[in-house]
Write a protein that holds these residues in place. Structure first.
Motif, PDB file in Angstrom:
ATOM      1  N   MET A   9      48.816  43.293  45.569  1.00  6.42           N
ATOM      2  CA  MET A   9      49.955  43.772  44.786  1.00  6.42           C
ATOM      3  C   MET A   9      51.254  43.496  45.537  1.00  6.42           C
ATOM      4  SD  MET A   9      48.302  47.415  43.627  1.00  6.42           S
ATOM      5  CE  MET A   9      49.589  47.769  42.438  1.00  6.42           C
ATOM      6  N   ILE A  50      45.656  41.752  41.022  1.00  7.46           N
ATOM      7  CA  ILE A  50      44.490  42.586  41.329  1.00  7.46           C
ATOM      8  C   ILE A  50      43.170  41.909  40.944  1.00  7.46           C
ATOM      9  CG2 ILE A  50      43.351  44.761  40.677  1.00  7.46           C
ATOM     10  CD1 ILE A  50      46.272  45.866  40.274  1.00  7.46           C
ATOM     11  N   VAL A  76      45.648  48.338  50.458  1.00 15.27           N
ATOM     12  CA  VAL A  76      45.193  49.726  50.392  1.00 15.27           C
ATOM     13  C   VAL A  76      43.794  49.785  49.780  1.00 15.27           C
ATOM     14  CG1 VAL A  76      47.552  50.608  50.210  1.00 15.27           C
ATOM     15  CG2 VAL A  76      46.241  50.178  48.103  1.00 15.27           C
ATOM     16  N   PHE A 151      38.562  50.051  39.308  1.00 18.70           N
ATOM     17  CA  PHE A 151      39.237  51.090  40.073  1.00 18.70           C
ATOM     18  C   PHE A 151      38.299  52.288  40.047  1.00 18.70           C
ATOM     19  CE2 PHE A 151      41.928  54.792  40.687  1.00 18.70           C
ATOM     20  CZ  PHE A 151      42.617  54.414  41.831  1.00 18.70           C
ATOM     21  N   GLU A 171      37.464  48.635  47.405  1.00 20.22           N
ATOM     22  CA  GLU A 171      38.695  48.075  46.837  1.00 20.22           C
ATOM     23  C   GLU A 171      38.323  46.939  45.894  1.00 20.22           C
ATOM     24  OE1 GLU A 171      38.064  45.217  48.149  1.00 20.22           O
ATOM     25  OE2 GLU A 171      38.954  44.948  50.118  1.00 20.22           O
ATOM     26  N   MET A 172      39.264  46.053  45.572  1.00 20.26           N
ATOM     27  CA  MET A 172      39.023  45.106  44.482  1.00 20.26           C
ATOM     28  C   MET A 172      39.224  43.632  44.851  1.00 20.26           C
ATOM     29  SD  MET A 172      40.720  47.450  41.429  1.00 20.26           S
ATOM     30  CE  MET A 172      40.088  46.453  40.088  1.00 20.26           C
ATOM     31  N   ARG A 192      42.701  47.579  55.505  1.00 20.85           N
ATOM     32  CA  ARG A 192      43.113  48.437  54.386  1.00 20.85           C
ATOM     33  C   ARG A 192      43.542  49.786  54.925  1.00 20.85           C
ATOM     34  NH1 ARG A 192      43.149  46.125  49.036  1.00 20.85           N
ATOM     35  NH2 ARG A 192      41.704  44.387  49.078  1.00 20.85           N
ATOM     36  N   ALA A 202      41.860  60.060  42.118  1.00 14.19           N
ATOM     37  CA  ALA A 202      42.230  58.781  42.752  1.00 14.19           C
ATOM     38  C   ALA A 202      43.491  58.155  42.165  1.00 14.19           C
ATOM     39  CB  ALA A 202      41.062  57.801  42.662  1.00 14.19           C
ATOM     40  N   PHE A 206      46.647  57.456  44.364  1.00 12.95           N
ATOM     41  CA  PHE A 206      47.038  56.049  44.519  1.00 12.95           C
ATOM     42  C   PHE A 206      48.538  55.892  44.249  1.00 12.95           C
ATOM     43  CE2 PHE A 206      47.951  51.854  42.912  1.00 12.95           C
ATOM     44  CZ  PHE A 206      47.323  51.021  43.827  1.00 12.95           C
TER      45      PHE A 206
END
Ligand code: SAH
Length: 230
Positions: A9, A50, A76, A151, A171-172, A192, A202, A206
């Motif tokens: 991001m 993402i 993150v 997510f 994470e992604m 991260r 979350a 976030f």
């Protein structure tokens, strides 16, 4: 050295870009790549957008087109290990894809035939990070990071990922980026800072901690760049 730094991001890359005195931009394959100098190295920076697909595109371009010597991911994650609090740092020892499911054919979750369940990161970059953490007086956690195109905001899913992959954070993008680097033979490091704990709160956590946690990760990555190759 020529070092790639990527995030998913804008917020993950902005705190790094701020430290470049000047940079050039190149638009390619749906991304903007920022090139400049920092700590005696050539840098190429980008945020991918993402998820596994976009991050794989960006990492592939960095490896193929920019001739990089190493790729550092900064961003993150949702914490799984109870030891990880919001703002804490984890570096991935290895990464997996928690959403890969071809178990109907007898394969374990996360496994793709002719691939490996886990992809390791570069041991030399990890030991450099451990030294930097000691010098900075920071606790740097090391563990498995699980990646998927979801997510995660549920204690059930989080527990399943922990039990299935022994993962400490999720994470992604990390798993796809590590897979790309592994295939291109480029040393990879995934860092991260925890933004949330992947539970029912979350999304609120976030939103509240994205910027501060992204900055924690970015600061550490810049300290690593200073020490790389010296
Ligand atoms: N708020 C954003 C979406 C964020 S998705 C929007 O609306 O556009 C979460 C991003 O942070 C991903 O890049 C992922 O890598 C990371 N991440 C942090 N916490 C996560 C969690 N609990 N589950 C999955 N990814 C998480």
């Amino acid at each position: 050295m020529k070092i790639a730094i990527m995030g998913a991001m804008r917020e993950e890359i902005a705190p790094i870009l701020e430290h470049l005195e000047s940079y050039k931009t190149l638009e390619h394959a749906g991304n903007i790549f920022y090139t400049g100098h920092y700590g005696g190295h050539e840098l190429v920076l980008a945020y991918s957008k993402i998820g596994k697909v976009f991050s794989a595109i960006t990492a592939s371009v960095m490896c193929e087109r920019f001739g990089i010597d190493a790729l550092l991911f900064s961003g993150v994650a949702g914490g799984i290990s109870p030891e990880l609090k919001i703002g804490d740092l984890i570096m991935a020892s290895q990464l997996c894809q928690h959403d890969v499911d071809i178990v109907a054919f007898g394969h374990p979750y996360g496994f793709i035939p002719e691939g490996t369940l886990m992809v390791p990161t570069d041991p030399a970059l990890r030991s450099l990070a451990s030294e930097v953490a000691i010098d900075m007086g920071i606790d740097l956690y090391e563990g498995i990071i699980a990646t998927g195109d979801q997510f995660v905001a549920s204690s059930e899913r989080k527990s399943w990922i922990h039990e299935t992959f022994n993962a400490d954070a999720l994470e992604m993008e990390g798993g796809s980026v590590a897979c790309v680097c592994h295939n291109f033979g480029v040393p990879c490091f995934v860092l991260r800072a925890i933004s949330d704990t992947a539970n029912g709160e979350a999304s609120e956590d976030f939103d509240a901690f994205l910027q501060t946690s992204a900055a924690v990760s970015a600061t550490f990555i810049l300290a690593m760049v200073h020490r790389l190759g010296h």
